[in-house]
Write a protein that holds these residues in place. Structure first.
Motif, PDB file in Angstrom:
ATOM      1  N   LEU A 192       0.830  -1.211   0.000  1.00  0.00           N
ATOM      2  CA  LEU A 192       0.000   0.000   0.000  1.00  0.00           C
ATOM      3  C   LEU A 192       0.864   1.261   0.000  1.00  0.00           C
ATOM      4  N   LYS A 193       1.962   1.234   0.745  1.00  0.00           N
ATOM      5  CA  LYS A 193       2.869   2.382   0.733  1.00  0.00           C
ATOM      6  C   LYS A 193       3.457   2.566  -0.660  1.00  0.00           C
ATOM      7  N   GLY A 194       3.731   1.444  -1.339  1.00  0.00           N
ATOM      8  CA  GLY A 194       4.208   1.526  -2.712  1.00  0.00           C
ATOM      9  C   GLY A 194       3.155   2.121  -3.642  1.00  0.00           C
ATOM     10  N   PHE A 195       1.893   1.695  -3.454  1.00  0.00           N
ATOM     11  CA  PHE A 195       0.793   2.264  -4.246  1.00  0.00           C
ATOM     12  C   PHE A 195       0.710   3.774  -4.009  1.00  0.00           C
ATOM     13  N   ALA A 196       0.858   4.171  -2.737  1.00  0.00           N
ATOM     14  CA  ALA A 196       0.753   5.593  -2.393  1.00  0.00           C
ATOM     15  C   ALA A 196       1.881   6.392  -3.033  1.00  0.00           C
ATOM     16  N   SER A 197       3.092   5.821  -3.034  1.00  0.00           N
ATOM     17  CA  SER A 197       4.230   6.537  -3.626  1.00  0.00           C
ATOM     18  C   SER A 197       4.077   6.692  -5.139  1.00  0.00           C
ATOM     19  N   GLN A 198       3.305   5.776  -5.762  1.00  0.00           N
ATOM     20  CA  GLN A 198       3.031   5.860  -7.204  1.00  0.00           C
ATOM     21  C   GLN A 198       1.829   6.754  -7.507  1.00  0.00           C
ATOM     22  N   GLY A 199       1.189   7.275  -6.468  1.00  0.00           N
ATOM     23  CA  GLY A 199       0.023   8.143  -6.667  1.00  0.00           C
ATOM     24  C   GLY A 199      -1.251   7.397  -6.975  1.00  0.00           C
ATOM     25  N   LEU A 200      -1.282   6.091  -6.677  1.00  0.00           N
ATOM     26  CA  LEU A 200      -2.481   5.293  -6.968  1.00  0.00           C
ATOM     27  C   LEU A 200      -3.520   5.421  -5.860  1.00  0.00           C
TER      28      LEU A 200
END
Length: 222
Positions: A192-200
Motif C-alpha cells: 500500500l505504501k508503494g501504491f501511495a508513492s506511485q500516486g495510486l
C-alpha cells in the motif's frame, strides 16, 4: 418486523420459494427459526455439525478458511438473497463444516432445519435449482480465487481487491485486507505504501482512498 420476514417479503428475496403453500411459508417463518446476530459473531465453525440451511435476510457473512499458521483466507461472502454452499454441501453430504462463517455486519437470517431443507430439495424443483445454481456460481468464484492465489502477484490481487470494493474511500484496516488476501499485514502495508508513492492511493487511519483508478486497473491486469 422486517418486511422480508413475511411470506411475501421472503419470496421477493428468495424467488425459489415461490409456489409453496401459504402454510408452509408460514412454517418457515416461525419465530424460533429467525436469528438476529451482532457483527463479529461466529455463525458456524470448522468441525461443527451443520444444523440447518441459512437464508440471509439482512447483513453479510464472510466465509473464511483458517490455516494451521493462524492466517486466514477469505473464500466468499454471503449477502441477502443468497446462501452458503458450504452449509448445503454439509447437509447434502452429512459432513461437518470445513470453514468458518463470521458476521461482518449485524445479521438477520432464517435457518431452515435439515429435514425442511431435504424436503424442499426433493419436492420443490425451483429450490433445488437455486441450491445447485449456488454451487455452480461459488465453484466458479473459488476456481478464480485458486488461480489468483497460485498465479497472480500479490500486488495485482491487492489492486483488484481495492477496485472490487467500488468505493472512493475504503474504511478498512491493513489487517482486514491481508486477511482477505490470505497474506500478512506487514506485506500488505508495504504494498500500500508503494501504491501511495506511485500516486495510486492515499492512506489514512484505517482508510485507503483511491486516487488513480485507471492506474490501479492497469496494475490489476498486468
Amino acid at each position: 418486523m422486517s418486511a422480508a420476514l413475511t411470506p411475501e417479503g421472503l419470496v421477493a428475496l428468495y424467488p425459489a420459494l415461490a409456489g409453496l403453500p401459504a402454510e408452509r411459508l408460514a412454517r418457515l417463518l416461525r419465530p424460533e427459526a429467525i436469528m438476529h446476530l451482532p457483527a463479529g459473531t461466529q455463525v458456524f465453525a470448522e468441525h461443527q455439525p451443520c444444523q440447518g440451511f441459512p437464508l440471509l435476510v439482512d447483513g453479510t457473512i464472510k466465509v473464511i478458511k483458517l490455516a494451521a499458521s493462524g492466517r486466514e483466507l477469505m473464500l466468499y461472502r454471503v449477502s441477502p438473497g443468497g446462501s452458503c454452499i458450504i452449509s448445503s454441501s454439509c447437509l447434502l453430504g452429512h459432513t461437518d463444516y470445513n470453514a468458518r462463517g463470521i458476521a461482518e455486519t449485524p445479521l438477520t437470517l432464517l435457518a431452515l432445519p435439515m429435514q425442511e431443507f431435504s424436503s424442499l430439495i426433493v419436492e420443490h424443483p425451483a429450490f433445488r435449482d437455486f441450491v445447485f445454481h449456488l454451487f455452480a456460481e461459488r465453484i466458479g468464484e473459488l476456481m478464480q480465487l485458486v488461480e489468483e492465489v497460485a498465479f497472480a502477484r500479490l500486488d495485482q490481487r491487492l489492486a483488484k481487491l481495492i477496485l472490487a470494493r467500488n468505493e472512493a474511500t475504503l474504511n478498512v484496516t491493513h489487517q482486514q485486507l491481508a486477511d482477505e488476501l490470505g497474506s500478512v499485514r506487514e506485506i500488505v502495508s508495504r504494498l500500500l505504501k508503494g501504491f501511495a508513492s506511485q500516486g495510486l492511493v492515499s492512506l489514512g487511519r484505517e482508510q485507503v482512498a483511491v486516487v488513480d483508478r485507471e492506474g490501479l486497473q492497469k496494475l490489476a491486469t498486468v
